[in-house]
Write an enzyme that holds these catalytic residues in place. Structure first.
Site, PDB file in Angstrom:
ATOM      1  N   ASN A   9       0.873  -1.180   0.000  1.00 55.96           N
ATOM      2  CA  ASN A   9       0.000   0.000   0.000  1.00 55.96           C
ATOM      3  C   ASN A   9       0.907   1.226   0.000  1.00 55.96           C
ATOM      4  OD1 ASN A   9      -1.864   2.013   0.469  1.00 55.96           O
ATOM      5  ND2 ASN A   9      -2.191   1.480   2.631  1.00 55.96           N
ATOM      6  N   LYS A  11       0.132   4.287  -0.300  1.00 55.50           N
ATOM      7  CA  LYS A  11      -0.495   5.478   0.332  1.00 55.50           C
ATOM      8  C   LYS A  11      -0.266   6.712  -0.538  1.00 55.50           C
ATOM      9  CE  LYS A  11       0.331   3.382   4.806  1.00 55.50           C
ATOM     10  NZ  LYS A  11       0.202   3.546   6.233  1.00 55.50           N
ATOM     11  N   SER A 214       3.368  -2.353  10.353  1.00 62.01           N
ATOM     12  CA  SER A 214       4.818  -2.406  10.552  1.00 62.01           C
ATOM     13  C   SER A 214       5.402  -3.785  10.240  1.00 62.01           C
ATOM     14  CB  SER A 214       5.193  -1.950  11.969  1.00 62.01           C
ATOM     15  OG  SER A 214       4.784  -0.609  12.169  1.00 62.01           O
TER      16      SER A 214
HETATM   17  C1  PEP Z   1      -0.730   0.023   5.965  1.00 61.16           C
HETATM   18  O1  PEP Z   1      -0.836   1.220   5.824  1.00 61.16           O
HETATM   19  O2  PEP Z   1      -1.570  -0.721   5.449  1.00 61.16           O
HETATM   20  C2  PEP Z   1       0.399  -0.470   6.759  1.00 61.16           C
HETATM   21  C3  PEP Z   1       0.353  -1.692   7.182  1.00 61.16           C
HETATM   22  O3  PEP Z   1       1.423   0.412   6.991  1.00 61.16           O
HETATM   23  P1  PEP Z   1       2.870   0.081   7.671  1.00 61.16           P
HETATM   24  O4  PEP Z   1       3.321  -1.214   7.075  1.00 61.16           O
HETATM   25  O5  PEP Z   1       3.731   1.231   7.293  1.00 61.16           O
HETATM   26  O6  PEP Z   1       2.614  -0.033   9.123  1.00 61.16           O
END
Ligand code: PEP
Length: 251
Positions: A9, A11, A214
């Site tokens: 993702n 974003k 994360s």
């Molecule tokens: C997400 O936004 O779906 C996500 C899991 O972000 P991160 O891996 O940066 O925590």
């Protein structure tokens, strides 16, 4: 056997040229990933058309990060499921916690979005997950059950073939705090039971449930070794092709 998936993702990151380069790097490295792991990249809407060109003919599928809850018309700034599908994307993420938190995405809207996505032949990655306060109050099971029921119980067993669930504890997203593999497995197994209660064990068994929050190369192996964790929805680490592919090779 349910499908293993590692989905990135992106974003609101990367310009179009940067996104095209990142997609090219993912496609180049995707040959290293075992063929039973599906790779998906979810890009900003502006990137879908050029990235569709990059992933064409590869094992990497393309996803939107969202789509509208209306079919078409006077909804300035929105992007319909039909528009997403017309780019060549085959998935859309829906209900990401950032959209629930900052853009008023309710379960009711998610029902409409999911209907429109499925009607336009998009597969849906539906995100659910509790925030820190809810986790600390021990409400995480109730919160996730409600999110799953409020949206997915409006659909059929046939529809479930095109729906992936992503469990993303909000307190673990972008914070560097990962749920332990035990915490994640416990709630994944619970979510699978919520699916089974409505659709039966066979559908629940076939439903892919991803962990997000994360997830990175150093913790993916332990998470993916859990029986009810079928892959990951990856934010930050999906912005580096090497890390994204290393995660996909962690089964
Ligand atoms: C997400 O936004 O779906 C996500 C899991 O972000 P991160 O891996 O940066 O925590």
């Amino acid at each position: 056997m349910r499908q293993k998936i590692v989905a990135g993702n992106w974003k609101m990151n990367t310009t179009v040229p940067e996104g095209v380069e990142l997609a090219k790097a993912v496609v180049a490295k995707s040959v290293e990933v075992p063929s039973d792991v599906k790779l998906v990249i979810a890009t900003p809407a502006t990137h879908l058309v050029p990235v569709a060109d990059v992933v064409k003919g590869s094992v990497v599928a393309l996803s939107a990060e969202n789509c509208a809850d209306k079919e078409k018309g006077a909804y300035t700034g929105e992007i319909s499921a039909a528009m997403v599908a017309s780019t060549g994307a085959t998935y859309t993420i829906l209900g990401h916690s950032e959209r629930r938190q900052y853009y008023g995405e309710t379960d009711e809207k998610l029902v409409e979005k999911t209907k429109l996505a499925l009607a336009n032949s998009l597969k849906v990655i539906l995100c659910v997950g509790e925030n820190l306060e809810e986790r600390e109050a021990g409400k995480h099971f109730d919160v996730c059950a409600a999110q799953v029921k409020n949206v997915l119980y409006n659909f059929s067993a046939e529809d479930m073939k095109n729906i992936v669930i992503a469990y993303e504890p909000v307190w673990a997203i972008g914070t560097g705090k990962t749920a332990t593999s035990e915490q994640a497995e416990e709630i994944h197994a619970f979510i699978r039971k919520v699916v089974a209660d409505k659709f039966g064990a066979e559908v629940a068994d076939d439903t892919t449930i991803l962990y997000g929050g994360s997830c990175k190369p150093s913790n993916a192996k332990e998470l993916f070794a859990q029986p009810d964790i079928d892959g990951g929805l990856i934010g930050g680490a999906a912005l580096k092709a090497d890390d994204f592919i290393a995660i996909a090779m962690s089964f």
